[in-house]
Design an enzyme around this catalytic site. Structure first.
Site: not given
Ligand SMILES: Cc1cc2nc3c(=O)[nH]c(=O)nc-3n(C[C@H](O)[C@H](O)[C@H](O)COP(=O)(O)OP(=O)(O)OC[C@H]3O[C@@H](n4cnc5c(N)ncnc54)[C@H](O)[C@@H]3O)c2cc1C
Ligand SMILES: Cc1cc2nc3c(=O)[nH]c(=O)nc-3n(C[C@H](O)[C@H](O)[C@H](O)COP(=O)(O)OP(=O)(O)OC[C@H]3O[C@@H](n4cnc5c(N)ncnc54)[C@H](O)[C@@H]3O)c2cc1C
Lengths: 261, 379
Positions: B242-243, B362-364
């Site tokens: 996703g990143r 988001y996503e870390g």
């Protein structure tokens, strides 16, 4: 039904500049695209394919780089692509171009031949009608719409100055299509992934049926006397709105350009 | 080493730029202003295969790769970051974990519908008390014969309101911490499963970010994704992929802001000349472009590694970190170069600066990316 579409690779004239000294196009670094009228012609063919299950072939005459528009056509959904290229074709004017294309078309079975009305670089609108003459086929130019009536006949809507003309035409025939006829589909992602797995047939002089003297420079009676650049007008934006809204839009645009404060 | 795109990627870029310009850009301001999910755009994207780019053809996808997918998210985000994240969450956070961890039956059931865009996907990991510390899951899944009973809630779930399939995570064994988390596939309309509050956000305002609520949701065991108690690993691997999508979104936002700014500085005149004539403007632009191009190289490298099936977690963390911070910096400069006009909604850079911020979260968060990168250096 077998349909052939003639497509031409042209410089994207929205991005082109003209050399002020020579009056010729500066083609360096200008992206090449599928001629817009041809793309609409191709869309017309693909719609017939969607509706009737036609087999669609595209053909182009041009240098090796023209392969790109054939791949684009594959990604849009055509079944077969032919690339006409040979030194003997080089330096062709419209007449020699149409002879070469007609020579190839004699080797292909088709019910309907579609060309664009005109190419945005050459702008002559001659090639389609010339092909029809060489092949002795009926032709309908400036097409806005076409319907298959079954039994080898088409109903066509043709743009003329004062309005439209409706015609019924029997296959095989040649039509030239306007870019206003439709909005062409995008290439599909899956089609793009496969586009280079498919074969583009490369045809030269030996693969086609034509008299050599009609080709290339020898077959081109046109000589350019003088080329010059006309003052360029940027493409406008068209809004169809009520007067009040129109005034608002004009004021907004003038403010964006800092002509008004 | 070859930095050039393949022939297919060149053709793809031509298509996606054209699509973004003609279909997505005209809606961007409205989608932001009205906080409206652009469902009509999703339908158009579905028709030409953008909702299933890296899914293999055998599951109804386009059979493309992750480089192409990242290019799609980039080009869409350059004109509308909302549209970019819809595609990214759908593809990377829902279709990808099913592709990578699903049984053949699950793949057959979900992937063709996701790839064709008939169904939209979402991912539910975050909870009120489990953000960065995703291991602190409080949603539970209790075994009950052939079923699991799910109770709990998730927050901040992208696409939630419009999705048909959700990959979610729940505690199956509280005593085991991260080794007690399991992934499940939940379908819209499952009794007891509902969508809660929708967030009002600073940016990507067209994307629907909502709560998911589970009240005694009965899920048959065949809805378990991967093995029992292996959910945490699935979540982390999914986020690695996703990143790349979010980094591509950030990259697109930065590039979009540059495109707007280059046009603007040539038109705006002060002191009798276009502001592009000032050396400060030129130097700012040079820095903006250099960092954006560096982001692009990092994104493409990570995506290419994923395509080559070699480890890419650190590359994904690096591209996400760098592209997100670049997007924030570039959009900030873009607003500055637009002056007061850039602070108004008359110009898209105002929206782009608001959209950029989420890519650092988001996503870390960026802090998490730094943890991933440094942990790998110090291990
Ligand atoms: C005065 C003049 C001199 C020229 N001299 C040269 C030269 O020396 N060397 C040179 O390389 N070119 C030359 N050209 C360009 C060449 O003639 C064109 O490629 C060709 O004639 C098409 O003409 P057009 O662009 O006017 O097309 P139009 O007649 O406007 O095109 C109509 C339609 O015909 C079809 N079509 C046209 N060309 C092709 C093609 N190549 N393949 C497939 N379909 C096609 C398309 O469907 C198109 O929409 C010259 C053109 C002109 C007008
Ligand atoms: C618009 C939007 C969409 C989202 N979409 C999804 C989605 O689709 N699915 C999903 O599951 N989640 C989604 N999220 C959730 C998102 O991933 C989390 O918000 C994010 O992981 C951060 O968690 P948090 O908000 O709880 O922040 P916190 O974890 O509370 O973090 C607050 C701050 O503390 C810092 N911090 C925390 N721990 C440490 C540490 N150990 N060391 C240093 N600093 C630390 C963080 O970096 C941050 O700066 C979305 C969020 C938003 C806003």
């Amino acid at each position: 039904m077998n349909i052939v579409v003639c497509i031409k690779q042209v410089p994207d004239t929205t991005e082109i500049k003209i050399d002020p000294k020579t009056g010729t196009l500066i083609r360096d670094g200008v992206p090449s695209i599928m001629n817009p009228d041809d793309k609409s012609g191709l869309e017309m063919a693909l719609q017939l394919k969607d509706e009737q299950g036609a087999h669609v072939t595209v053909i182009t005459m041009g240098p090796p780089q023209a392969d790109l528009i054939l791949r684009e056509a594959y990604a849009m959904g055509v079944d077969r692509a032919i690339h006409l290229t040979d030194r003997k074709f080089a330096g062709a004017d419209t007449l020699a171009t149409s002879h070469a294309l007609a020579g190839a078309l004699r080797k292909i079975d088709f019910d309907l031949l579609i060309t664009g009305r005109q190419a945005i670089d050459g702008d002559t609108a001659q090639v389609g009608p010339q092909i029809a003459e060489h092949l002795d086929l009926p032709q309908v130019s400036y097409l806005e719409d076409l319907k298959f009536d079954g039994d080898k006949t088409f109903t066509m809507k043709r743009h003329i100055e004062e309005g439209y003309q409706m015609l019924q035409v029997e296959a095989p025939c040649v039509v030239t299509v306007l870019s206003s006829a439709n909005s062409p589909r995008y290439m599909s992602v899956g089609g793009i992934v496969d586009a280079y797995q498919k074969e583009v047939e490369v045809w030269g002089f030996n693969e086609i049926e034509v008299d050599e003297k009609d080709l290339g420079l020898k077959g081109s009676p046109t000589s350019v006397h003088k080329a010059f650049a006309r003052g360029l007008k940027p493409a406008g934006e068209l809004y169809e709105v009520e007067t009040d809204e129109a005034v608002g839009i004009i004021i907004k645009k003038l403010k964006e350009k800092f002509i008004l404060n | 080493m070859d930095f050039s795109l393949t022939k297919e990627q060149v053709l793809f870029q031509q298509m996606i730029k054209d699509f973004a310009e003609r279909e997505v850009k005209p809606l961007a301001a409205e989608v932001d202003e009205q906080e409206r999910f652009p469902i009509e755009t999703v339908e158009k994207m579905a028709k030409i295969g953008i909702m299933g780019i890296p899914i293999p053809k055998q599951y109804g996808g386009a059979g493309g790769n992750n480089v192409m997918y990242s290019m799609a998210v980039e080009e869409l985000s350059a004109v509308c970051a909302t549209t970019g994240v819809i595609v990214s969450a759908h593809t990377s956070l829902c279709a990808a974990p099913i592709m990578e961890n699903g049984t053949e039956a699950q793949k057959q059931k979900y992937l063709p519908k996701l790839a064709s865009g008939e169904w939209i996907g979402a991912f539910g990991l975050t909870e009120p008390n489990a953000g960065t510390d995703a291991a602190g899951q409080q949603t539970t899944a209790v075994e009950d014969g052939d079923n699991y009973i799910i109770n709990g809630s998730k927050i901040f779930i992208t696409n939630a309101e419009f999705a048909h399939v959700y990959v979610i995570f729940a505690m199956t064994d509280k005593s085991k911490g991260t080794r007690g988390i399991t992934a499940f596939i939940v379908e819209k309309g499952t009794p007891g499963f509902s969508i809660g509050k929708k967030e009002k956000k600073m940016g990507i305002r067209g994307s629907a970010t909502c709560e998911l609520i589970f009240e005694n949701v009965v899920l048959p065991k065949e809805n378990m994704l991967g093995k029992l108690n292996k959910g945490f690993g699935i979540a982390m691997k999914t986020l690695d992929g996703g990143r790349i999508g979010i980094a591509a979104q950030a990259l697109g936002i930065a590039q979009g802001a540059i495109n707007e700014t280059v046009r603007y500085v040539k038109e705006r005149k002060q002191f009798g000349r276009p502001i592009s004539g000032f050396q400060n403007t030129q130097f700012q632009l040079a820095d903006m472009n250099t960092k954006t191009e560096a982001s692009r190289m990092l994104v493409r490298k990570a995506a290419n590694k994923k395509d080559q099936k070699v480890p890419y977690s650190v590359d994904a963390a690096m591209c996400k970190l760098y592209a997100a911070e670049t997007a924030m910096e570039v959009t900030n400069k873009a607003v500055q170069l637009h002056g007061g006009y850039g602070y108004t909604r008359e110009y898209p850079v105002e929206r782009m600066m608001r959209d950029a911020k989420i890519t650092e979260i988001y996503e870390g968060t960026s802090e998490v990316q730094r943890m991933v990168i440094s942990a790998n250096m110090l291990k």
